[in-house]
Scaffold this motif. Structure first.
Motif, PDB file in Angstrom:
ATOM      1  N   MET A 227     -13.468  -3.892  24.083  1.00  0.00           N
ATOM      2  CA  MET A 227     -14.402  -4.096  25.196  1.00  0.00           C
ATOM      3  C   MET A 227     -13.752  -3.730  26.530  1.00  0.00           C
ATOM      4  O   MET A 227     -12.639  -4.141  26.825  1.00  0.00           O
ATOM      5  CB  MET A 227     -14.816  -5.570  25.255  1.00  0.00           C
ATOM      6  CG  MET A 227     -15.824  -5.997  24.192  1.00  0.00           C
ATOM      7  SD  MET A 227     -17.435  -5.261  24.455  1.00  0.00           S
ATOM      8  CE  MET A 227     -18.055  -6.276  25.809  1.00  0.00           C
ATOM      9  N   THR A 228     -14.437  -2.950  27.302  1.00  0.00           N
ATOM     10  CA  THR A 228     -13.967  -2.683  28.658  1.00  0.00           C
ATOM     11  C   THR A 228     -15.055  -3.113  29.637  1.00  0.00           C
ATOM     12  O   THR A 228     -16.178  -3.432  29.228  1.00  0.00           O
ATOM     13  CB  THR A 228     -13.678  -1.186  28.890  1.00  0.00           C
ATOM     14  OG1 THR A 228     -14.936  -0.509  29.032  1.00  0.00           O
ATOM     15  CG2 THR A 228     -12.898  -0.577  27.736  1.00  0.00           C
ATOM     16  N   SER A 229     -14.714  -3.095  30.896  1.00  0.00           N
ATOM     17  CA  SER A 229     -15.683  -3.458  31.931  1.00  0.00           C
ATOM     18  C   SER A 229     -16.791  -2.431  32.062  1.00  0.00           C
ATOM     19  O   SER A 229     -17.715  -2.624  32.849  1.00  0.00           O
ATOM     20  CB  SER A 229     -14.972  -3.564  33.279  1.00  0.00           C
ATOM     21  OG  SER A 229     -13.881  -4.439  33.193  1.00  0.00           O
ATOM     22  N   PHE A 230     -16.696  -1.355  31.332  1.00  0.00           N
ATOM     23  CA  PHE A 230     -17.659  -0.265  31.496  1.00  0.00           C
ATOM     24  C   PHE A 230     -18.487   0.015  30.242  1.00  0.00           C
ATOM     25  O   PHE A 230     -19.265   0.960  30.209  1.00  0.00           O
ATOM     26  CB  PHE A 230     -16.919   1.007  31.939  1.00  0.00           C
ATOM     27  CG  PHE A 230     -16.117   0.784  33.182  1.00  0.00           C
ATOM     28  CD1 PHE A 230     -16.711   0.856  34.432  1.00  0.00           C
ATOM     29  CD2 PHE A 230     -14.768   0.455  33.107  1.00  0.00           C
ATOM     30  CE1 PHE A 230     -15.982   0.621  35.580  1.00  0.00           C
ATOM     31  CE2 PHE A 230     -14.035   0.219  34.253  1.00  0.00           C
ATOM     32  CZ  PHE A 230     -14.633   0.293  35.493  1.00  0.00           C
ATOM     33  N   ASP A 231     -18.314  -0.817  29.236  1.00  0.00           N
ATOM     34  CA  ASP A 231     -19.013  -0.579  27.974  1.00  0.00           C
ATOM     35  C   ASP A 231     -20.530  -0.554  28.136  1.00  0.00           C
ATOM     36  O   ASP A 231     -21.225   0.215  27.476  1.00  0.00           O
ATOM     37  CB  ASP A 231     -18.626  -1.646  26.939  1.00  0.00           C
ATOM     38  CG  ASP A 231     -17.231  -1.409  26.386  1.00  0.00           C
ATOM     39  OD1 ASP A 231     -16.682  -0.310  26.642  1.00  0.00           O
ATOM     40  OD2 ASP A 231     -16.699  -2.294  25.711  1.00  0.00           O
TER      41      ASP A 231
END
Ligand SMILES: [Zn+2]
Length: 164
Positions: free
Chosen positions: A1-5
């Motif tokens: 998971m990234t902040s941009f998913d």
């Protein structure tokens, strides 16, 4: 998971329905719009434009900075721009603070930003007049190119053209 998913997932859905318009990078309606980064502004929607029609230049306060002038020169000579609308807006955060206010606010977080010029807007009409003059008198832009200013009301969606 990234902040941009969330964004990548949305883009995957977007790309599935995307049809290549075949547009080039030229401004189809010969227009550049300088406006604020405010998240309430939909520059294409409010002006009846669609992708491919206009160059949209955004920064805090819709200010005509050196970088905006640089970009306008490229937009005019390389990308088909023949007219420029500078479009600040009501309830702009940049009209509510001064540069020293910003310095103080960042200082509270331990960051010294005094080497930056924020181009805050103590008087919106005066700032717009100044910014229009910057474009109209630029030696790098065509003399007599149509340049206008209009203030966008974020509550009504209406534009008020400036009288200067
Ligand atoms: Zn703003």
């Amino acid at each position: 998971m990234t902040s941009f998913d969330d964004l990548y997932a949305a883009n995957a859905r977007f790309a599935k329905k995307f049809g290549n318009s075949g547009l080039t990078g030229r401004a189809g309606r010969g227009l550049a719009v300088v406006t604020c980064m405010d998240s309430r502004i939909d520059p294409l929607g409010l002006l009846g434009l669609k992708p491919g029609d206009a160059k949209i230049l955004r920064n805090a306060g819709a200010r005509v900075t050196d970088d905006v002038l640089r970009t306008l020169v490229l937009a005019v000579y390389l990308l088909g721009v023949e007219r420029v609308l500078v479009m600040p807006h009501t309830d702009c955060g940049m009209a509510k603070v001064t540069d020293p206010d910003v310095y103080a606010l960042t200082q509270e977080r331990g960051v010294d930003t005094r080497s930056l010029e924020f181009h805050t807007v103590p008087d919106q009409n005066e700032a717009l007049r100044h910014d229009l003059t910057r474009i109209r008198t630029s030696p790098f832009l065509p003399e007599g190119m149509p340049v206008a200013g209009a203030i966008y009301d974020v509550r009504t969606g209406l534009l008020t053209p400036a009288a200067f």
